[in-house]
Design an enzyme around this catalytic site. Structure first.
Site, PDB file in Angstrom:
ATOM      1  CG  ASP A  60      -2.093  -0.920   1.229  1.00 29.13           C
ATOM      2  OD1 ASP A  60      -2.822  -0.673   0.000  1.00 29.13           O
ATOM      3  OD2 ASP A  60      -2.422  -1.688   2.069  1.00 29.13           O
ATOM      4  CD  GLU A  65      -4.834  11.480   2.140  1.00 27.29           C
ATOM      5  OE1 GLU A  65      -5.434  10.581   1.839  1.00 27.29           O
ATOM      6  OE2 GLU A  65      -5.270  12.523   1.856  1.00 27.29           O
ATOM      7  CG  ASP A  66      -3.572   6.210   4.318  1.00 22.59           C
ATOM      8  OD1 ASP A  66      -4.347   7.063   4.603  1.00 22.59           O
ATOM      9  OD2 ASP A  66      -3.527   5.499   3.236  1.00 22.59           O
ATOM     10  NE  ARG A  85      -0.812   1.713   4.077  1.00 19.45           N
ATOM     11  CZ  ARG A  85      -1.324   3.012   3.318  1.00 19.45           C
ATOM     12  NH1 ARG A  85      -2.963   3.146   3.621  1.00 19.45           N
ATOM     13  NH2 ARG A  85      -0.760   3.775   2.946  1.00 19.45           N
ATOM     14  NE  ARG A 130      -6.950   0.220   7.948  1.00 20.70           N
ATOM     15  CZ  ARG A 130      -6.658   0.372   6.594  1.00 20.70           C
ATOM     16  NH1 ARG A 130      -5.725   1.346   6.316  1.00 20.70           N
ATOM     17  NH2 ARG A 130      -6.814  -0.640   5.800  1.00 20.70           N
ATOM     18  CG  HIS A 160      -8.935   6.587   5.340  1.00 26.59           C
ATOM     19  ND1 HIS A 160      -8.065   5.958   4.324  1.00 26.59           N
ATOM     20  CD2 HIS A 160      -8.534   5.959   6.510  1.00 26.59           C
ATOM     21  CE1 HIS A 160      -7.425   5.254   4.726  1.00 26.59           C
ATOM     22  NE2 HIS A 160      -7.513   5.120   6.173  1.00 26.59           N
ATOM     23  CB  CYS A 247      -4.940   7.722  -1.219  1.00 28.09           C
ATOM     24  SG  CYS A 247      -6.675   7.646  -1.029  1.00 28.09           S
TER      25      CYS A 247
HETATM   26  C1  CIR Z   1      -5.386   0.583   2.774  1.00 33.23           C
HETATM   27  O1  CIR Z   1      -6.382   0.036   3.140  1.00 33.23           O
HETATM   28  O2  CIR Z   1      -4.752   1.079   3.520  1.00 33.23           O
HETATM   29  C2  CIR Z   1      -5.267   0.771   1.411  1.00 33.23           C
HETATM   30  N1  CIR Z   1      -5.395  -0.415   0.697  1.00 33.23           N
HETATM   31  C3  CIR Z   1      -5.816   2.023   0.784  1.00 33.23           C
HETATM   32  C4  CIR Z   1      -5.466   3.373   1.622  1.00 33.23           C
HETATM   33  C5  CIR Z   1      -6.202   4.507   0.661  1.00 33.23           C
HETATM   34  N2  CIR Z   1      -5.886   5.735   1.550  1.00 33.23           N
HETATM   35  C6  CIR Z   1      -6.466   6.946   1.714  1.00 33.23           C
HETATM   36  O3  CIR Z   1      -7.401   6.788   1.348  1.00 33.23           O
HETATM   37  N3  CIR Z   1      -5.856   7.624   2.294  1.00 33.23           N
END
Ligand code: CIR
Length: 253
Positions: A60, A65-66, A85, A130, A160, A247
Site C-alpha cells: 500500500d 497520504e496515510d 503499513r 484505522r 477514511h 491518497c
Molecule cells: C489501505 O487499506 O490502507 C489501502 N489499501 C488504501 C489506502 C487508501 N488511502 C487513503 O484513502 N488515504
C-alpha cells in the site's frame, strides 16, 4: 511552488489491505500508467513532483497520504492503523524532515492521514477502523501551541474520513452525508455528491484547482455547475485497492 510527494506503485499492490471492497485483480501496468497521469496532473497545476522509489514489499506504499499530515508549522508522522503499513513511515519521515519539524504519533494512538481533514486551524480526525481517540488527544496536545483545534468525528460505511468529505474550495466541502454528519462542520458550505456515486467525495484541492476522478460523472457535473475548476484523472485501477486521489500524494505548500 507546492511540492507533491508521491511514491511509485508497488509490484505487490495486489496484496493491499482491503476493508470495504472485495479483492479483484489489479493490473499493475494500468495502475502505474494512471499514477503517471496523476503525477502529470499535479505538474499541470503547478506542483513540483518529488517521486519516491517503489517499495516492492509494501503493497500500500503508493498511498503516501496515510503516512503523514502536512501543516505549515510541522508534519505529523502517523502511526497507521493497519500494522502492515507501519513500515512505510520511516522513509517518509526521512524526506519530510528536510521540510518540516516532525511530530510523531505513538501507540496506542493510531491514525491514517486519510482520516485527517484540515480546514484552516480546525483538524477533524475520522474515528474509523484505522484512527482512534488516543490519536486525537496526542494531536491536540502537540498542535495546541500552534492554535489548532483537533476533534474526532464519527464516520461510517467507508475506509477514511476523506472518503466521505474533502475540501473543494475555501470554506467549501464536498460531502457524502450518508457517511459523515454535515452538522459536525459548522460554518462550512457544502456540495453534496450525487447519491448514486457514494465514492465521489474524495477530491484533491491544490491552490484553486481540484484533481478529480473521471468515474463520477453526475457529481462532476454538480461540481462544474458550482464553478469548481476540475483537472480530471482516471483513477479506477488504484480504486480497486481502496485508494483515491488524495491518497496518492502529500502536498507541501
Ligand atoms: C489501505 O487499506 O490502507 C489501502 N489499501 C488504501 C489506502 C487508501 N488511502 C487513503 O484513502 N488515504
Amino acid at each position: 511552488m507546492p511540492i507533491a510527494l508521491t511514491r511509485a506503485v508497488s509490484r505487490s499492490i495486489t496484496n493491499c489491505e482491503l476493508t470495504h471492497l472485495e479483492r479483484i485483480p489489479i493490473d499493475l501496468q494500468h495502475a502505474r500508467e494512471q499514477h503517471r497521469q496523476y503525477e502529470i496532473a499535479l505538474k499541470s497545476i503547478g506542483c513540483e513532483v518529488v517521486s519516491l522509489p517503489e517499495m516492492p514489499d509494501l503493497p500500500d506504499s503508493v498511498f503516501v497520504e496515510d503516512t503523514a499530515v502536512i501543516l505549515d508549522e510541522a508534519a505529523i508522522i502517523t502511526n497507521p492503523g493497519a500494522a502492515s503499513r507501519r513500515p512505510e513511515i520511516d522513509s517518509i519521515a526521512e524526506v519530510l524532515q528536510k521540510y518540516r519539524k516532525l511530530i510523531y504519533i505513538n501507540s496506542p494512538a493510531t491514525v491514517d492521514g486519510g482520516d485527517v481533514l484540515v480546514v484552516g486551524k480546525k483538524i477533524f480526525v475520522g474515528l474509523s477502523s484505522r484512527s482512534n481517540i488516543e490519536a486525537v488527544a496526542q494531536m491536540q496536545n502537540s498542535l495546541e501551541s500552534y492554535g489548532y483545534q483537533v476533534s474526532g468525528v464519527e464516520v461510517t460505511g467507508c475506509l477514511h474520513l476523506k472518503s466521505a468529505v474533502t475540501n473543494v474550495a475555501e470554506n467549501t466541502l464536498l460531502i457524502n452525508p450518508n457517511w459523515v454528519d454535515k452538522n459536525l462542520f459548522a460554518g462550512m458550505d457544502f456540495i453534496e455528491i450525487d447519491e448514486s456515486e457514494p465514492f465521489a467525495a474524495n477530491s484533491l484541492l491544490v491552490g484553486e484547482k481540484v484533481i478529480y476522478p473521471t468515474g463520477f460523472p453526475k457529481t462532476q457535473k454538480i461540481l462544474e455547475e458550482k464553478g469548481i475548476d476540475l483537472v480530471l484523472v482516471d483513477a479506477d485501477e488504484l480504486a480497486k485497492a481502496e485508494g483515491a486521489v488524495t491518497c496518492c500524494s502529500l502536498i507541501l505548500n
